[in-house]
Design a protein around this motif. Structure first.
Motif, PDB file in Angstrom:
ATOM      1  N   LEU A  27      21.656   3.607  -0.735  1.00  0.00           N
ATOM      2  CA  LEU A  27      20.438   4.393  -0.953  1.00  0.00           C
ATOM      3  C   LEU A  27      20.537   5.645  -0.088  1.00  0.00           C
ATOM      4  CD1 LEU A  27      17.666   4.634  -2.303  1.00  0.00           C
ATOM      5  CD2 LEU A  27      16.699   3.365  -0.361  1.00  0.00           C
ATOM      6  N   ALA A  28      21.046   6.701  -0.677  1.00  0.00           N
ATOM      7  CA  ALA A  28      21.365   7.913   0.079  1.00  0.00           C
ATOM      8  C   ALA A  28      20.147   8.548   0.728  1.00  0.00           C
ATOM      9  CB  ALA A  28      22.048   8.919  -0.854  1.00  0.00           C
ATOM     10  N   THR A  29      18.972   8.356   0.156  1.00  0.00           N
ATOM     11  CA  THR A  29      17.759   8.989   0.699  1.00  0.00           C
ATOM     12  C   THR A  29      17.102   8.177   1.820  1.00  0.00           C
ATOM     13  OG1 THR A  29      16.473   7.940  -1.059  1.00  0.00           O
ATOM     14  CG2 THR A  29      17.235  10.195  -1.459  1.00  0.00           C
ATOM     15  N   SER A  30      17.655   7.004   2.123  1.00  0.00           N
ATOM     16  CA  SER A  30      17.068   6.160   3.157  1.00  0.00           C
ATOM     17  C   SER A  30      17.463   6.641   4.550  1.00  0.00           C
ATOM     18  CB  SER A  30      17.521   4.709   2.980  1.00  0.00           C
ATOM     19  OG  SER A  30      17.080   3.902   4.061  1.00  0.00           O
ATOM     20  N   VAL A  31      16.532   6.496   5.509  1.00  0.00           N
ATOM     21  CA  VAL A  31      16.846   6.816   6.906  1.00  0.00           C
ATOM     22  C   VAL A  31      17.250   5.547   7.664  1.00  0.00           C
ATOM     23  CG1 VAL A  31      15.301   8.802   6.969  1.00  0.00           C
ATOM     24  CG2 VAL A  31      14.432   6.533   7.619  1.00  0.00           C
TER      25      VAL A  31
ATOM     26  N   MET B 231       5.276 -11.117  -0.393  1.00  0.00           N
ATOM     27  CA  MET B 231       6.411 -11.300   0.505  1.00  0.00           C
ATOM     28  C   MET B 231       7.298 -10.054   0.448  1.00  0.00           C
ATOM     29  SD  MET B 231       5.573 -14.186   1.665  1.00  0.00           S
ATOM     30  CE  MET B 231       6.961 -14.379   2.772  1.00  0.00           C
ATOM     31  N   HIS B 232       7.851  -9.658   1.586  1.00  0.00           N
ATOM     32  CA  HIS B 232       8.684  -8.451   1.632  1.00  0.00           C
ATOM     33  C   HIS B 232      10.090  -8.766   1.124  1.00  0.00           C
ATOM     34  CE1 HIS B 232      10.235  -4.609   2.983  1.00  0.00           C
ATOM     35  NE2 HIS B 232       9.038  -4.288   3.453  1.00  0.00           N
ATOM     36  N   SER B 233      10.605  -7.876   0.302  1.00  0.00           N
ATOM     37  CA  SER B 233      11.942  -8.084  -0.281  1.00  0.00           C
ATOM     38  C   SER B 233      13.054  -7.565   0.608  1.00  0.00           C
ATOM     39  CB  SER B 233      12.015  -7.404  -1.654  1.00  0.00           C
ATOM     40  OG  SER B 233      11.757  -6.007  -1.524  1.00  0.00           O
ATOM     41  N   GLY B 234      12.708  -6.958   1.743  1.00  0.00           N
ATOM     42  CA  GLY B 234      13.725  -6.425   2.655  1.00  0.00           C
ATOM     43  C   GLY B 234      13.971  -4.952   2.412  1.00  0.00           C
ATOM     44  N   VAL B 235      14.799  -4.356   3.272  1.00  0.00           N
ATOM     45  CA  VAL B 235      15.126  -2.935   3.129  1.00  0.00           C
ATOM     46  C   VAL B 235      16.498  -2.787   2.481  1.00  0.00           C
ATOM     47  CG1 VAL B 235      13.697  -2.287   5.097  1.00  0.00           C
ATOM     48  CG2 VAL B 235      16.112  -2.812   5.467  1.00  0.00           C
ATOM     49  N   VAL B 236      16.709  -1.633   1.860  1.00  0.00           N
ATOM     50  CA  VAL B 236      17.974  -1.377   1.165  1.00  0.00           C
ATOM     51  C   VAL B 236      18.924  -0.590   2.056  1.00  0.00           C
ATOM     52  CG1 VAL B 236      19.042  -0.345  -0.869  1.00  0.00           C
ATOM     53  CG2 VAL B 236      16.818  -1.491  -1.054  1.00  0.00           C
ATOM     54  N   SER B 237      18.532   0.458   2.699  1.00  0.00           N
ATOM     55  CA  SER B 237      19.290   1.247   3.684  1.00  0.00           C
ATOM     56  C   SER B 237      20.369   2.141   3.063  1.00  0.00           C
ATOM     57  CB  SER B 237      19.911   0.361   4.765  1.00  0.00           C
ATOM     58  OG  SER B 237      21.216  -0.052   4.453  1.00  0.00           O
ATOM     59  N   MET B 238      20.726   3.164   3.829  1.00  0.00           N
ATOM     60  CA  MET B 238      21.764   4.098   3.386  1.00  0.00           C
ATOM     61  C   MET B 238      23.124   3.414   3.290  1.00  0.00           C
ATOM     62  SD  MET B 238      22.450   6.344   6.877  1.00  0.00           S
ATOM     63  CE  MET B 238      20.725   6.798   7.117  1.00  0.00           C
ATOM     64  N   ASP B 239      23.353   2.384   4.098  1.00  0.00           N
ATOM     65  CA  ASP B 239      24.637   1.681   4.053  1.00  0.00           C
ATOM     66  C   ASP B 239      24.789   0.831   2.804  1.00  0.00           C
ATOM     67  OD1 ASP B 239      25.321   2.737   6.525  1.00  0.00           O
ATOM     68  OD2 ASP B 239      24.422   1.067   7.631  1.00  0.00           O
ATOM     69  N   ASP B 240      23.680   0.602   2.110  1.00  0.00           N
ATOM     70  CA  ASP B 240      23.718  -0.143   0.859  1.00  0.00           C
ATOM     71  C   ASP B 240      23.795   0.777  -0.352  1.00  0.00           C
ATOM     72  OD1 ASP B 240      23.361  -2.747   2.126  1.00  0.00           O
ATOM     73  OD2 ASP B 240      21.302  -2.112   2.516  1.00  0.00           O
TER      74      ASP B 240
ATOM     75  N   THR C  97       0.812  -1.225   0.000  1.00  0.00           N
ATOM     76  CA  THR C  97       0.000   0.000   0.000  1.00  0.00           C
ATOM     77  C   THR C  97       0.843   1.272   0.000  1.00  0.00           C
ATOM     78  OG1 THR C  97      -0.130  -0.101   2.412  1.00  0.00           O
ATOM     79  CG2 THR C  97      -1.917  -1.127   1.176  1.00  0.00           C
ATOM     80  N   GLU C  98       2.109   1.161   0.393  1.00  0.00           N
ATOM     81  CA  GLU C  98       3.001   2.320   0.448  1.00  0.00           C
ATOM     82  C   GLU C  98       4.358   1.936  -0.117  1.00  0.00           C
ATOM     83  OE1 GLU C  98       5.270   4.632   4.012  1.00  0.00           O
ATOM     84  OE2 GLU C  98       3.076   4.687   4.123  1.00  0.00           O
ATOM     85  N   GLY C  99       4.859   2.744  -1.048  1.00  0.00           N
ATOM     86  CA  GLY C  99       6.152   2.456  -1.646  1.00  0.00           C
ATOM     87  C   GLY C  99       7.252   2.369  -0.598  1.00  0.00           C
ATOM     88  N   ASN C 100       8.179   1.436  -0.781  1.00  0.00           N
ATOM     89  CA  ASN C 100       9.257   1.233   0.188  1.00  0.00           C
ATOM     90  C   ASN C 100      10.412   2.209  -0.046  1.00  0.00           C
ATOM     91  OD1 ASN C 100       7.808  -0.927   1.310  1.00  0.00           O
ATOM     92  ND2 ASN C 100       8.684  -2.368  -0.168  1.00  0.00           N
ATOM     93  N   SER C 101      10.116   3.484   0.090  1.00  0.00           N
ATOM     94  CA  SER C 101      11.107   4.528  -0.186  1.00  0.00           C
ATOM     95  C   SER C 101      12.142   4.638   0.921  1.00  0.00           C
ATOM     96  CB  SER C 101      10.411   5.877  -0.344  1.00  0.00           C
ATOM     97  OG  SER C 101       9.834   6.274   0.900  1.00  0.00           O
ATOM     98  N   GLU C 102      11.750   4.283   2.158  1.00  0.00           N
ATOM     99  CA  GLU C 102      12.615   4.429   3.341  1.00  0.00           C
ATOM    100  C   GLU C 102      13.021   5.883   3.567  1.00  0.00           C
ATOM    101  OE1 GLU C 102      15.910   1.649   3.222  1.00  0.00           O
ATOM    102  OE2 GLU C 102      14.706   0.205   2.105  1.00  0.00           O
ATOM    103  N   ALA C 103      12.315   6.808   2.927  1.00  0.00           N
ATOM    104  CA  ALA C 103      12.671   8.223   2.993  1.00  0.00           C
ATOM    105  C   ALA C 103      12.283   8.831   4.337  1.00  0.00           C
ATOM    106  CB  ALA C 103      11.979   8.987   1.863  1.00  0.00           C
ATOM    107  N   GLN C 104      12.992   9.886   4.675  1.00  0.00           N
ATOM    108  CA  GLN C 104      12.706  10.592   5.927  1.00  0.00           C
ATOM    109  C   GLN C 104      11.252  11.059   5.952  1.00  0.00           C
ATOM    110  OE1 GLN C 104      15.243  13.962   6.642  1.00  0.00           O
ATOM    111  NE2 GLN C 104      14.583  14.207   8.744  1.00  0.00           N
ATOM    112  N   GLY C 105      10.620  10.848   7.083  1.00  0.00           N
ATOM    113  CA  GLY C 105       9.238  11.275   7.252  1.00  0.00           C
ATOM    114  C   GLY C 105       8.207  10.237   6.861  1.00  0.00           C
ATOM    115  N   THR C 106       8.650   9.073   6.342  1.00  0.00           N
ATOM    116  CA  THR C 106       7.693   8.067   5.862  1.00  0.00           C
ATOM    117  C   THR C 106       7.607   6.832   6.750  1.00  0.00           C
ATOM    118  OG1 THR C 106       9.299   6.852   4.483  1.00  0.00           O
ATOM    119  CG2 THR C 106       8.185   8.769   3.491  1.00  0.00           C
TER     120      THR C 106
END
Length: 239
Positions: free
Chosen positions: A215-219, A204-213, A172-181
Motif C-alpha cells: 500500500l504505497a500511500t500508507s505511512v 472487529m479490526h481487520s488490521g493494517v496493510v502498511s507500505m511494506d504490504d 468512523t474513519e476509513g482505514n486509509s493509513e494515509a499521511q496526515g490521518t
C-alpha cells in the motif's frame, strides 16, 4: 349522701392524679430520642493493571470507568461521539464525562509497547458495578482496544480477574493509513474529525496493510502491524 361525697371525692382526686402522672411518664418514654447509628461509608476499590502487548502501537491514556447502566460500545452499533473522539484522536475526556460514569480514572500518558501501567478506581458503597476500559492504538485511523461491561459483583477483597483484549474498529474513519490521518508517532497527523467516512458501526479490526504490504500511500510499516490480543488486563479488588 353528703357524707359519702365528702369521704370519697378526695380519694378519687388522688387516683386521677396518679393515672395522669402515669400517662405523662409513658409519653416521656415514647418521646425519648434515640440517636441514629453513625455508619462509616465503605469504599470499594479496584486495581487495574494493563500491559501493552503490541510491537509498535502506543496506547492513548487508558480510561477506566465504573458504571451500573449503559455501555461504552456495542458491536454492530454506531459509535458515540465520545468513543469516536477517543478512537480517532486518543482523547478520553468525553468518555470520562459520560452520564453513566459513577467513578473513573485515566492514565496520565500514552502506554508504550511492552509497558505496564496500574490504575486504581474507587467507588463508595457499590459492589455491583460494571467496569469498562478503553484506549486507542494511536498508529491507526480509529482502532481501539478495551473491555466493555465487565461484572465485578463476584469479586471479594483480594480476588483477581484477568483477560486479554482484542482490537476494535470504531467504524468512523476509513482505514486509509494515509499521511496526515494518523495521530500517533508514525505520522503525527490529524486526530478526531467529526465527519464520518466509514461503515459507521463498531466491529472487529481487520488490521493494517502498511507500505511494506504494497500500500504505497500508507505511512505505516510492518512494525505497526498487530494481532490479537492487544493488551493483558488484571483486575484486583483491593477493598
Amino acid at each position: 349522701m353528703k357524707n359519702f361525697k365528702s369521704k370519697y371525692i378526695p380519694a378519687l382526686a388522688i387516683m386521677s392524679s396518679l393515672i395522669l402522672a402515669g400517662c405523662d411518664s409513658d409519653n416521656d418514654k415514647d418521646e425519648e430520642v434515640i440517636a441514629p447509628e453513625v455508619v462509616t461509608p465503605v469504599n470499594v476499590s479496584y486495581e487495574v493493571t494493563i500491559t501493552n502487548l503490541t510491537n509498535a502501537q502506543p496506547l492513548s491514556p487508558v480510561a477506566v470507568i465504573l458504571h451500573d447502566t449503559g455501555s461504552l460500545w456495542t458491536i454492530g452499533e454506531s459509535a458515540s461521539t465520545a468513543l469516536e473522539t477517543m478512537a480517532e484522536g486518543g482523547d478520553n475526556s468525553e468518555l470520562l464525562a459520560l452520564e453513566i460514569v459513577n467513578a473513573s480514572v485515566s492514565g496520565s500518558a500514552p502506554l508504550g509497547s511492552g509497558a505496564t501501567e496500574t490504575l486504581t478506581v474507587t467507588i463508595e458503597e457499590q459492589t455491583d458495578s460494571m467496569l469498562s476500559l478503553a484506549t486507542m492504538l494511536v498508529n491507526t485511523n480509529d482502532g481501539f482496544t478495551g473491555l466493555s461491561n465487565i461484572d465485578l459483583s463476584g469479586l471479594s477483597v483480594g480476588d483477581t480477574w484477568s483477560t486479554y483484549t482484542s482490537v476494535y474498529d470504531a467504524g468512523t474513519e476509513g482505514n486509509s493509513e494515509a499521511q496526515g490521518t494518523i495521530p500517533g508517532p508514525a505520522d503525527g497527523g490529524t486526530g478526531f474529525e467529526a465527519e464520518r467516512d466509514d461503515v459507521d458501526f463498531v466491529g472487529m479490526h481487520s488490521g493494517v496493510v502498511s507500505m511494506d504490504d504494497g500500500l504505497a500511500t500508507s505511512v505505516l510499516t510492518q512494525a505497526h502491524k498487530f494481532d490479537n490480543p492487544a493488551t493483558y488486563v488484571v483486575i484486583t479488588r483491593m477493598e
